[in-house]
Enzyme design. Structure first.
Site, short mmCIF file in Angstrom:
data_model
loop_
_atom_site.label_atom_id
_atom_site.label_comp_id
_atom_site.label_asym_id
_atom_site.label_seq_id
_atom_site.Cartn_x
_atom_site.Cartn_y
_atom_site.Cartn_z
N TYR A 195 0.87 -1.18 0.00
CA TYR A 195 0.00 0.00 0.00
C TYR A 195 0.91 1.23 0.00
O TYR A 195 2.06 1.14 -0.40
CB TYR A 195 -0.89 -0.13 1.25
CG TYR A 195 -2.03 0.83 1.38
CD1 TYR A 195 -2.98 0.94 0.38
CD2 TYR A 195 -2.17 1.60 2.52
CE1 TYR A 195 -4.05 1.82 0.52
CE2 TYR A 195 -3.25 2.47 2.67
CZ TYR A 195 -4.17 2.58 1.66
OH TYR A 195 -5.23 3.44 1.80
N ARG A 248 -5.90 10.86 -10.72
CA ARG A 248 -5.20 11.49 -9.59
C ARG A 248 -4.77 10.38 -8.63
O ARG A 248 -5.39 10.14 -7.60
CB ARG A 248 -6.15 12.48 -8.90
CG ARG A 248 -5.48 13.45 -7.98
CD ARG A 248 -6.10 13.37 -6.58
NE ARG A 248 -5.76 12.13 -5.93
CZ ARG A 248 -6.37 11.63 -4.87
NH1 ARG A 248 -7.39 12.22 -4.35
NH2 ARG A 248 -5.98 10.50 -4.32
N LYS A 266 -5.96 -1.60 -2.65
CA LYS A 266 -7.07 -1.32 -1.73
C LYS A 266 -7.86 -2.59 -1.46
O LYS A 266 -8.27 -2.87 -0.33
CB LYS A 266 -8.01 -0.26 -2.32
CG LYS A 266 -7.38 1.10 -2.50
CD LYS A 266 -7.62 2.01 -1.30
CE LYS A 266 -6.83 3.30 -1.45
NZ LYS A 266 -6.87 4.17 -0.30
N GLU A 338 -12.06 5.59 -6.37
CA GLU A 338 -10.73 5.83 -5.81
C GLU A 338 -9.87 6.63 -6.78
O GLU A 338 -9.76 6.28 -7.96
CB GLU A 338 -10.08 4.46 -5.54
CG GLU A 338 -8.86 4.50 -4.66
CD GLU A 338 -9.15 4.88 -3.21
OE1 GLU A 338 -10.01 4.24 -2.58
OE2 GLU A 338 -8.50 5.82 -2.71
N ASP A 361 -13.68 6.96 -1.42
CA ASP A 361 -12.71 6.80 -0.34
C ASP A 361 -11.94 8.10 -0.07
O ASP A 361 -11.63 8.41 1.07
CB ASP A 361 -11.74 5.68 -0.75
CG ASP A 361 -10.77 5.33 0.34
OD1 ASP A 361 -11.18 5.33 1.52
OD2 ASP A 361 -9.61 5.04 0.04
N ASN A 503 -0.28 11.67 0.20
CA ASN A 503 0.42 10.43 -0.08
C ASN A 503 1.04 10.45 -1.47
O ASN A 503 0.53 11.16 -2.34
CB ASN A 503 -0.57 9.26 -0.01
CG ASN A 503 -1.14 9.09 1.37
OD1 ASN A 503 -0.41 9.06 2.34
ND2 ASN A 503 -2.46 9.00 1.46
#
Ligand SMILES: O=C([O-])CC(=O)C(=O)O
Ligand SMILES: [Mg+2]
Length: 650
Positions: A195, A248, A266, A338, A361, A503
């Site tokens: 992740y 994105r 995910k 997402e 999310d 992130n």
């Protein structure tokens, strides 16, 4: 028997259809290691392999794997003669889904190459005899526990995170149960591998690192045929889809089709952290092109080499997709959006929230996890939400989503109108503080946050003018919480709350070390991607990770297990409260506002239970009767990756 407190949401209504194994020619005796391939549905199970009865599973495990316990839901499913195929996986009915093929060959060599059923060296002597595996494996038999030990050593030997990632993906493609057992047992260590942050780099290099495709690709080429494409996916009983259009990806921008790493990552957390069966999870990437020049010029780029479709063309493809998903999987499949770009993310959520079970999310998951952290942080700094002032850097999906959920919760707590409580929340975007004089030119999702104030261009000036108690970074821009900014926060507040959420790590607004050092160790800090502990003036600070991964797996489980058909904001608030309630005194003593990920399955069960309870209260849950103990029910629904025993059917 399936009792009302057990998990029956996993079940469907009939015997296995697809992926059945036919008896046929080699029914008796091991004359050929190859199974007959059924090109038509068959219920003839003679000569095929079946999952042991629960009692037999237990016996087998007492002998071989003392600590492995098959999960309750699966046991009950089997004993109830439910819709399991020969390996105990549930499959949908033939009449429910028409597939272009109906084949499953799973014995001998092919069994070793089927990641759902492969156990590698853990196949027992009996299984090796029964399933034509003799000679295909070296003679030793080892337990799944030993395999876990071996694999963690294997992953640890790599120094480069991307190599660790590839080792994990390789395992997932080879032996799914071992992958999940490893991930669950070493969750703190492996989360950053499968992740954020590593998944970001994997997406950037996706074209060159992957040999075998994962997930489902739907591109503009498939326009008009999306239903057909969905039916090519081998699993029929899908409960969660994570979908991206790659525009994105984290804070890395447009990665086009290579965004596939995100839905894959995910969904592996849906299983590892939330206990949703892997076969019920479907990662999808919608490819409408990319505006990323370097990808367009890269000969290894895996997506459509054209600029992004927009407007009506985009909307039509998405609409066909949403319609096909509902038609193929029914009303209760959860669609998690997402890493869409802002403009599409808000529009899609708005458009489909009343007709589909959709969850964004980045808007809603991030909001829920941050609200939980803030509720917990109040125990350390004192006061209620209404006593605090919030300043955001970044006014996109995450920023405005979090802001709105804080406002909703504050309004609930104080009975003050939403418009009033919003005034305590300020947002800065690339043009500076969002103020009323800019209102006309603002995108619609920013408008509620335009307050009366003179224009302010720099973040540090906004901090000094607004005097926030909480500073939240959702900008996707690394190193924007400068020394000046953090020192300003520390001069205004005894314990400044600083959340640096972007992130992956490269995009984080500041590092943990910077937050602690520049605030002289007074900051309450959490970040979206993990940072190691920091030593400052002889004291060790352990930063928390304010990441959606705390919320979406349990949130999704709660929706699925209760048969909830729509996401309501109150469900997000319920998830936040449940997460905040999991922060222990011991965590608080260490300055933590999130519990450690080591307990994540327990945390997810509590989140799932709270979300389901709220869904029942709101009349959104369709699974009736409501189970009495929702936490136990959630736990009983969770997939566990212990191997099951396979035997030859008598
Ligand atoms: O993936 C993550 O770590 C959090 C997230 O959704 C994002 O940054 O877009
Ligand atoms: Mg995201």
């Amino acid at each position: 028997m399936i009792s009302s407190s057990s998990c029956s949401f996993l079940s469907n209504s009939a015997v296995a259809g697809s992926r059945s194994i036919c008896g046929g020619a080699q029914r008796k005796g091991p004359s050929s290691p190859f199974r007959v391939v059924c090109l038509a549905p068959s219920n003839d199970r003679s000569g095929s392999v079946v999952l042991d009865s629960p009692a037999a599973v237990k016996k087998e495990q007492i002998r071989n794997e003392p600590t492995s316990v098959p999960d309750t839901a699966e046991e009950e499913q089997v004993s109830a003669g439910g819709p399991r195929d020969v390996y105990g996986e549930d499959r949908a009915t033939e009449d429910q889904f028409v597939t272009p093929w109906n084949v499953s060959v799973a014995s001998g060599y092919t069994l070793l190459r089927d990641p759902h059923f492969n156990k590698g060296l853990a196949f027992t002597e009996k299984e090796r005899d029964a399933h034509y595996l003799r000679g295909l494996l070296p003679p030793t038999v080892i337990s799944q526990e030993t395999q876990v030990k071996k694999m963690i050593q294997h992953v640890r030997q790599y120094q480069v995170p991307l190599q660790k990632y590839m080792a994990m993906m390789d395992l997932q493609e080879r032996n799914e149960r071992l992958f999940y057992k490893l991930l669950i047992e070493h969750v703190e260590e492996l989360l950053p591998v499968v992740y954020t942050p590593t998944v970001g780099e994997a997406c950037q290099k996706y074209g060159s690192i992957f040999m075998r495709p994962q997930g489902l690709y739907i591109s503009l080429k498939e326009k008009g045929r999306i239903l057909e494409v969905l039916r090519n996916w081998p699993e029929k009983n899908i409960q969660v889809i994570v979908v991206t259009d790659g525009e994105r990806i984290l804070g890395l921008g447009d990665l086009g089709c290579q965004g596939m790493g995100i839905p894959v990552g995910k969904l592996s957390l849906y299983t590892a952290l939330g206990g949703v069966r892997p076969s019920a999870c479907l990662p999808i990437t919608i490819d409408v092109g990319t505006n990323n020049e370097s990808l367009l010029n890269d000969e290894l780029y895996i997506g459509l080499k054209q600029r992004r479709a927009t407007g009506q063309e985009y909307a039509e493809l998405m609409h066909e997709f949403m319609t096909a998903v509902k038609q193929n999987y029914g009303e209760k499949v959860l669609i998690q959006f997402e890493d869409f770009a802002n403009h599409n993310a808000f529009d899609l959520l708005e458009k489909y929230r009343s007709t589909h079970l959709v969850f964004n999310d980045d808007i809603q998951g991030t909001a829920s996890v941050v609200l939980a952290g803030l509720v917990a942080a109040l125990k350390l700094v004192g006061g209620n939400l209404a006593d605090h002032r919030f300043l955001f850097l970044g006014a996109g999906e995450a920023g405005t989503g979090i802001a709105e959920l804080i406002a909703l919760e504050t309004s609930k707590q104080t009975n003050a109108p939403l418009e009033e409580v919003r005034k305590n929340i300020w947002l800065v975007d690339s043009k500076g503080l969002i103020v009323n004089s800019r209102k006309e030119s603002l995108q619609h999702f920013k408008k509620p946050w335009a307050h009366d104030h003179e224009p302010v261009h720099r973040l540090v000036d906004a901090v000094n003018k607004i005097k926030p108690t909480v500073l939240i970074g959702t900008s996707g821009q690394g190193r924007t919480f400068t020394k000046e900014v953090i020192e300003a926060m520390a001069s205004i507040n005894e314990k400044p709350i600083i959340l640096s959420l972007s992130n992956p790590t490269s995009q984080s607004e500041c590092t943990a070390e910077e937050a602690y050092k520049w605030s002289q160790g007074r900051a309450i800090f959490a970040s979206g991607s993990p940072f190691p502990p920091v030593e400052y003036e002889g004291k060790v600070f352990v930063p928390g990770q304010a990441n959606n991964a705390y919320i979406f797996p349990g949130f999704g489980l709660g929706l699925i297990m209760s048969g909830t058909i729509r996401v309501h904001d109150d469900l997000l608030l319920a998830a936040s409260e449940a997460l905040a309630a999991q922060v222990s005194e011991e965590n608080f003593e260490k300055g933590l506002i999130y519990p450690p990920f080591t307990n994540i399955r327990k945390i997810s069960a509590h989140i799932a239970a709270s979300v389901a309870a709220k869904a029942y209260e709101l009349g959104l849950a369709t699974r009736l009767p409501q189970p009495k103990d929702l936490v136990k029910f959630a736990e009983s629904c969770m997939y566990t990756p212990a191997y099951r025993s396979y035997r030859q059917q008598e």
